[in-house]
Scaffold this motif. Structure first.
Motif, short mmCIF file in Angstrom:
data_model
loop_
_atom_site.label_atom_id
_atom_site.label_comp_id
_atom_site.label_asym_id
_atom_site.label_seq_id
_atom_site.Cartn_x
_atom_site.Cartn_y
_atom_site.Cartn_z
N LYS A 26 -2.90 2.82 -8.26
CA LYS A 26 -4.12 3.40 -9.96
C LYS A 26 -3.89 4.58 -9.73
O LYS A 26 -4.77 4.87 -11.04
CB LYS A 26 -5.31 3.08 -8.37
CG LYS A 26 -5.19 1.34 -8.16
CD LYS A 26 -6.91 1.26 -8.00
CE LYS A 26 -7.64 0.92 -9.23
NZ LYS A 26 -8.64 0.47 -8.37
N ASP A 27 -3.05 5.15 -9.67
CA ASP A 27 -2.88 7.11 -10.28
C ASP A 27 -2.46 6.77 -11.87
O ASP A 27 -1.90 6.02 -12.37
CB ASP A 27 -2.11 7.76 -9.80
CG ASP A 27 -2.57 8.59 -8.78
OD1 ASP A 27 -3.83 8.09 -8.52
OD2 ASP A 27 -1.72 9.11 -7.71
N VAL A 49 17.64 -8.87 -0.25
CA VAL A 49 17.84 -10.13 -0.18
C VAL A 49 19.39 -11.39 -1.18
O VAL A 49 19.30 -12.10 0.37
CB VAL A 49 16.39 -10.96 -1.38
CG1 VAL A 49 16.62 -12.35 -1.12
CG2 VAL A 49 14.82 -10.53 -0.70
N ALA A 79 15.84 -9.48 5.17
CA ALA A 79 14.53 -10.10 4.34
C ALA A 79 13.08 -9.64 4.61
O ALA A 79 12.47 -9.11 3.79
CB ALA A 79 14.19 -11.62 5.45
N GLY A 80 12.92 -9.06 5.47
CA GLY A 80 11.89 -7.52 5.41
C GLY A 80 11.73 -7.17 4.72
O GLY A 80 10.91 -6.11 4.38
N LEU A 83 11.39 -7.82 1.45
CA LEU A 83 9.26 -8.54 1.16
C LEU A 83 9.06 -6.81 1.22
O LEU A 83 7.72 -6.93 0.47
CB LEU A 83 9.15 -8.85 2.67
CG LEU A 83 7.75 -9.15 2.68
CD1 LEU A 83 7.85 -10.48 3.58
CD2 LEU A 83 6.79 -8.59 3.38
N TYR A 84 9.37 -5.40 1.70
CA TYR A 84 8.05 -4.11 2.14
C TYR A 84 8.47 -3.75 0.43
O TYR A 84 8.14 -3.44 -0.08
CB TYR A 84 9.04 -3.35 2.95
CG TYR A 84 9.31 -3.93 4.62
CD1 TYR A 84 8.39 -4.47 4.83
CD2 TYR A 84 10.44 -3.31 4.77
CE1 TYR A 84 8.42 -4.97 5.80
CE2 TYR A 84 10.44 -3.31 6.62
CZ TYR A 84 9.45 -4.28 6.91
OH TYR A 84 9.02 -4.18 8.30
N SER A 87 6.78 -6.24 -2.19
CA SER A 87 5.23 -5.36 -2.11
C SER A 87 4.87 -4.22 -2.58
O SER A 87 4.14 -3.61 -3.69
CB SER A 87 5.15 -5.72 -0.63
OG SER A 87 5.25 -6.65 0.41
N GLU A 90 4.82 -4.95 -5.83
CA GLU A 90 3.30 -5.40 -6.12
C GLU A 90 2.56 -4.75 -6.58
O GLU A 90 1.26 -4.85 -8.01
CB GLU A 90 3.17 -6.57 -5.74
CG GLU A 90 4.17 -7.65 -5.73
CD GLU A 90 3.45 -9.24 -5.17
OE1 GLU A 90 3.26 -9.62 -5.24
OE2 GLU A 90 4.29 -9.24 -4.12
N ARG A 96 5.51 -10.68 -7.17
CA ARG A 96 7.12 -10.99 -6.91
C ARG A 96 7.74 -12.31 -7.36
O ARG A 96 8.75 -12.54 -7.35
CB ARG A 96 6.72 -11.52 -5.55
CG ARG A 96 8.05 -11.50 -4.39
CD ARG A 96 8.07 -12.38 -3.13
NE ARG A 96 7.40 -11.61 -2.53
CZ ARG A 96 6.97 -11.65 -0.90
NH1 ARG A 96 7.53 -13.28 -0.54
NH2 ARG A 96 6.26 -11.29 0.01
N ASN A 97 6.36 -12.95 -8.17
CA ASN A 97 7.47 -14.53 -8.75
C ASN A 97 8.38 -13.97 -10.14
O ASN A 97 8.86 -14.54 -10.64
CB ASN A 97 6.09 -15.85 -8.77
CG ASN A 97 5.51 -16.04 -7.67
OD1 ASN A 97 6.40 -16.30 -7.09
ND2 ASN A 97 4.18 -15.73 -7.63
N TYR A 100 10.86 -12.39 -8.73
CA TYR A 100 12.43 -13.67 -8.84
C TYR A 100 12.58 -14.05 -10.05
O TYR A 100 13.70 -14.31 -10.21
CB TYR A 100 11.84 -14.58 -7.74
CG TYR A 100 11.62 -14.48 -6.27
CD1 TYR A 100 12.83 -13.30 -5.64
CD2 TYR A 100 10.92 -14.70 -5.88
CE1 TYR A 100 12.73 -13.11 -4.25
CE2 TYR A 100 10.52 -14.85 -4.22
CZ TYR A 100 12.07 -14.41 -3.36
OH TYR A 100 11.72 -13.76 -2.27
N ARG A 156 9.84 2.92 6.34
CA ARG A 156 9.49 1.46 7.40
C ARG A 156 10.99 1.01 7.54
O ARG A 156 12.00 1.09 8.64
CB ARG A 156 8.76 0.68 7.13
CG ARG A 156 8.88 -0.37 8.22
CD ARG A 156 7.73 -1.39 7.00
NE ARG A 156 6.53 -0.84 7.85
CZ ARG A 156 5.32 -0.88 8.91
NH1 ARG A 156 6.48 -1.82 9.33
NH2 ARG A 156 4.60 -0.30 8.83
N GLU A 160 13.95 0.88 10.23
CA GLU A 160 14.68 -0.02 11.42
C GLU A 160 16.33 -0.10 10.76
O GLU A 160 16.96 -1.12 12.02
CB GLU A 160 13.43 -1.57 10.55
CG GLU A 160 12.62 -1.35 10.90
CD GLU A 160 11.71 -2.58 10.22
OE1 GLU A 160 10.62 -3.30 10.85
OE2 GLU A 160 12.01 -3.42 9.68
N MET A 303 -0.33 -24.02 -0.52
CA MET A 303 -1.34 -23.84 -1.42
C MET A 303 -2.24 -24.85 -1.21
O MET A 303 -3.57 -25.20 -1.48
CB MET A 303 -0.54 -23.88 -2.97
CG MET A 303 -1.71 -22.29 -3.65
SD MET A 303 -1.71 -20.45 -2.69
CE MET A 303 -3.34 -21.40 -2.90
#
Lengths: 318, 95, 250
Positions: A26-27, A49, A79-80, A83-84, A87, A90, A96-97, A100, A156, A160, A303
Motif C-alpha cells: 500500500k506504500d 507454471v 505450481a506452488g 502460485l506464490y 499472489s 496480486e 491472476r485471471n 493468465y 520461500r 523449497e 463458485m
C-alpha cells in the motif's frame, strides 16, 4: 499532485530503497516501479507454471518409483512457486485471471528454455541440474529485493528449490556412472541443454534493456553476463566430476581471470525462441490454454456451489 | 452479470503449538472450506503447520501508510514506556 | 514363498499404483493451480503407499526383485488392480468420481486392514488411513461442488458416476488369495464392506444432488488380471524406461 510533489515523492522513495527499506503493497510507489514489478513477477510466475509442462511429460514414464515421487514433488513445487508469485503480483492490484489472459494471449513472456522439448529421461536430470541451477543464481539475490511481497515469495521459493537441483544432478550422476548407453543419454542431454541454459540468463549486457533501473530497485543484483559467468564457473567442475563434457570447444580455464572463457552463444536462436518460434512454443501455450479452458466449468461449479451454500446458511439464520 | 472468479484468501499458519499464527501467503478458493484444503495442500506440504486460519482478503482492513506519521510516530518518543528510561543503581538486583 | 500373501499385497498395491499414475497425469493440467497441487498430493500419497507395499512384497518374494521390478516389469495379465482405478481422466468429473468411489472403499478397507495379524500390513494401513481420510474428504467435497454446482457440472458429474458405476461391484469380489488371507486373519473380507459402501456413496450422491445409478450390470476382471483396454496404454508409459533400457539402475 504537482510534478514537483511527485519528484519529491520519487526521491524519498529511491532513498528508502537505498537504505534497504522494503516497499510494501500500500506504500506510494512510482507507476513504473509497479509496472516493472508486475511484469517481472508475472513473467517469473508464468515460467514456473509453463515450466511444469516439459517435466510433466515424464511423470508417467519415470524409470523408478523413487524418481517418480521426486519428480512429482518437484513439479508440484513449481505450481506452488507460480502460485506464490502470482499472489505477490496480486498485491499490486492485478488479478491472476488478468495475468493468465496476458499469458494465454501471448502478451506476456515466460522463460524461453521451456520451449525446448524433453525427449529422453536424461532431460529430467539436465533440467534439474542446469535449468534449476541457472534459476537459483537468478533467484537467490531476489530474496533481498526491495518489494516486500516479492522478497518473501522468493525466500520461500529458494528454500523449497534447494532440493530441485540436487534431484537433477543425482539423476545425471547415476546416468553418467551407469552403462555406456546411460552415459550417452546423459551426455546427449547436456549437449542439448547447455546452450539454452546459458541463454536463460538473459541477453548480453549490451543488449539488455532494463538492467540499470532494475539494479536500483534490487530487482536485479548482478548483470546477465556476470550471472552467466558465475553459472559457467560453478557448473563446469560439476560436469567434470561425473565425467561429462561441456559441449563447447572454446571453453577453457583463464588463469588470470580465475574463470572460464567460453564460446559464442547463438543469439539468433535465442531471439527466434523468444519471438515464439522455438520447438515447443505452440504446444506449451496450447497445453496452458487447454487446461484453463477445460477447467472453466469446474471453477464455475465451485463458485456456484459456494454461493448456494452461503444462501442456505443465510436462510437458516433467518 | 460479470463472471465471478474464485476470490483471494489470506492464509495464516501456526507452525507448532505455542507459536502464533503467522501470515504465510494467499491463494484462491471458492469458499472457506476449499480455502482451508488448498492452504493445507499449498502451504503445509513440508510439515510447516499444525493449524490454519483462512480469511477472505477483502475482509481485511488495513491501515493506510499515508497515515503512518500520525499513527505510529507519536509512539517514538514515549521512552518512559521502556525499562531503560529509569535510572537505578547497579546494586539493585532482580528488577 | 507365501504366494497368497504376495498376491494379496499386489492386489492392494496395484490399486494405488494405477490410481497414482492416473492422478499424476493431471499434474500441470488441473483446473486451477490450487487443485493441481492437491491432485499431485494425492498421487504422491498413493505412490508412497505403493513403495511400502512393494518393498514388503519384494521381501516375501525373496527372488531378488525389488519394488521397481514388481511395479514395472509384470505383464498386463499380472496386474491385479480393479478396473475402476484404470479408467482414464476423461474430464475432471471422471477423475473426481473415480477418486471418490475408490476413496470410500479404500478408507473402509484400511480401517479393517489395521486389524490384520500381519504387523507390516497393519502398520502400513495405520499410516495410509490418515492420507486416505483426507483423499476421501477432498473427493467428496468436489463431488458435492460439481453435483450441486451448475447445471453443466451436475450433468458432467452424473455422467461420470453413471459410467464408473459399472466398476464398483468388483471392489467387493474376492480372489482365491483374498479368501485364503481372510481365513488366516491377515486379510480383509471385502464382501463385508459392500453394504456400507453403497450406503455412504448414495447418501453423498443424494446430498450432492445426484442420482444413484440403478443399473445392476457390473464389470469385473481386474482382480484376475483381465483389464479394460485402457490399462495397456497406461502400462506402456509406466514400463517404458524399464523395458527400453533393461537391467539398469536409475
Amino acid at each position: 499532485m504537482s510534478e514537483e510533489q511527485i519528484k519529491n515523492l520519487e526521491k524519498q522513495f529511491e532513498e528508502r530503497i537505498l537504505r534497504d527499506e522494503k516497499i510494501e503493497p500500500k506504500d506510494w510507489m512510482p507507476e513504473k516501479y509497479r509496472q516493472t514489478h508486475i511484469r517481472q513477477m508475472s513473467q517469473h510466475a508464468h515460467s514456473e507454471v509453463v515450466g511444469m509442462l516439459p517435466e510433466g511429460n515424464w511423470i508417467t514414464r519415470a524409470p523408478s518409483l523413487r524418481r517418480k515421487v521426486a519428480l512429482l514433488a518437484k513439479i508440484q513445487d513449481e505450481a506452488g512457486h507460480g502460485l506464490y508469485l502470482y499472489s505477490a503480483c496480486e498485491t499490486l492490484g492485478v488479478s491472476r485471471n488478468e495475468l493468465y489472459d496476458q499469458l494465454h494471449s501471448g502478451k506476456a513472456k515466460y522463460s524461453s528454455i521451456f520451449n525446448y522439448p524433453t525427449v529422453t529421461w536424461a532431460d529430467m536430470g539436465a533440467i534439474g541440474w542446469l535449468v534449476d541451477g541457472a534459476a537459483i543464481i537468478n533467484q537467490v539475490p531476489l530474496c533481498n529485493t526491495s518489494y516486500g511481497p516479492y522478497a518473501r515469495a522468493m525466500i520461500r521459493v529458494c528454500k523449497e528449490e534447494s532440493f530441485h537441483q540436487r534431484q537433477g544432478y543425482e539423476i545425471m550422476m547415476k546416468l553418467a556412472n551407469g552403462t555406456p548407453e546411460q552415459k550417452e543419454l546423459a551426455q546427449d542431454a547436456l549437449n542439448r541443454w547447455w546452450w539454452p541454459s546459458l541463454m536463460m540468463l538473459g541477453p548480453t549486457d549490451a543488449e539488455s534493456v532494463h538492467t540499470e533501473q532494475s539494479m536500483k530497485w534490487k530487482l536485479k543484483r548482478k548483470s546477465n553476463d556476470d550471472l552467466r559467468q558465475q553459472f559457467i564457473d560453478q557448473t563446469v567442475p560439476q560436469a567434470e566430476l561425473i565425467g561429462l563434457t561441456i559441449p563447447d570447444p572454446d571453453l577453457k580455464w583463464n588463469e588470470e581471470n580465475k574463470s572460464y572463457d567460453f564460446g559464442d552463444i547463438n543469439w539468433d536462436e535465442f531471439w527466434q525462441v523468444v519471438k515464439g518460434h522455438g520447438p515447443c512454443n505452440k504446444e506449451r501455450m496450447k497445453a496452458r490454454v487447454g487446461a484453463w479452458e477445460e477447467g472453466e466449468w469446474v471453477r464455475d461449479a465451485a463458485m456456484a456451489y459456494a454461493e448456494k451454500k452461503q444462501e442456505r446458511k443465510q436462510k437458516q439464520a433467518v | 452479470m460479470s463472471k465471478k472468479h474464485w476470490p483471494l484468501w489470506e492464509i495464516f499458519v501456526r507452525s507448532k503449538n505455542g507459536l502464533e499464527h503467522r501470515h504465510f501467503g494467499s491463494l484462491h478458493a471458492a469458499d472457506a472450506e476449499m480455502a482451508l484444503e488448498n492452504a493445507r495442500d499449498v502451504y503445509t506440504r513440508r510439515n510447516e503447520g499444525v493449524s490454519i486460519w483462512v480469511v477472505e482478503s477483502k475482509n481485511i482492513t488495513a491501515s493506510n501508510p499515508e497515515h503512518n506519521g500520525e499513527l505510529f510516530e507519536p509512539a517514538q518518543d514515549k521512552v518512559y514506556r521502556h525499562p531503560t528510561f529509569y535510572d537505578l543503581p547497579d546494586e539493585v538486583k532482580h528488577m | 514363498m507365501k504366494e497368497n500373501l504376495y498376491n494379496y499385497i499386489l492386489g492392494i498395491a496395484d490399486n494405488s499404483l494405477i490410481l497414482g499414475q492416473r492422478m499424476g497425469e493431471l499434474c500441470g493440467h488441473g483446473p486451477s493451480l490450487e487443485t493441481d497441487i492437491a491432485c499431485t498430493n494425492i498421487s504422491l500419497d498413493l505412490f508412497g503407499q505403493v513403495r511400502s507395499y512393494f518393498q514388503y512384497a519384494a521381501k516375501i518374494a525373496g527372488d531378488g526383485r525389488n519394488e521397481d521390478d514388481i511395479a514395472m516389469l509384470r505383464k498386463e495379465r499380472e496386474y491385479k488392480n480393479v478396473l475402476l482405478v484404470e479408467q482414464p481422466n476423461t474430464n475432471f468429473a471422471y477423475s473426481i468420481g473415480r477418486q471418490f468411489l475408490f476413496d470410500v472403499y479404500h478408507l473402509a478397507f484400511l480401517a479393517e486392514q489395521q486389524k490384520s495379524a500381519d504387523l507390516t500390513l497393519s502398520a502400513i494401513a495405520n499410516k495410509c488411513i490418515k492420507e486416505v481420510s483426507y483423499h476421501e474428504r477432498f473427493s467428496s467435497d468436489w463431488v458435492r461442488r460439481l453435483g450441486d454446482g451448475t447445471e453443466e457440472s451436475n450433468k458432467k458429474m452424473q455422467e461420470a458416476i453413471n459410467d464408473l458405476w459399472a466398476y464398483t461391484d468388483e471392489l467387493f469380489h474376492q480372489t482365491e488369495a483374498d479368501k485364503a488371507m481372510v481365513v488366516e486373519g491377515l486379510g480383509v473380507d471385502v464382501t463385508k464392506l459392500k453394504d456400507e459402501f453403497y450406503k455412504s456413496v448414495s447418501d453423498l450422491l443424494e446430498e450432492a444432488n445426484l442420482q444413484t445409478p440403478e443399473s445392476k450390470w457390473f464389470q469385473k476382471g481386474g482382480k484376475e488380471g483381465i483389464h479394460t483396454e485402457h490399462l495397456g496404454f497406461l502400462l506402456s508409459d509406466l514400463q517404458y524406461m524399464q523395458r527400453t533400457y533393461p537391467n539398469m539402475e536409475w
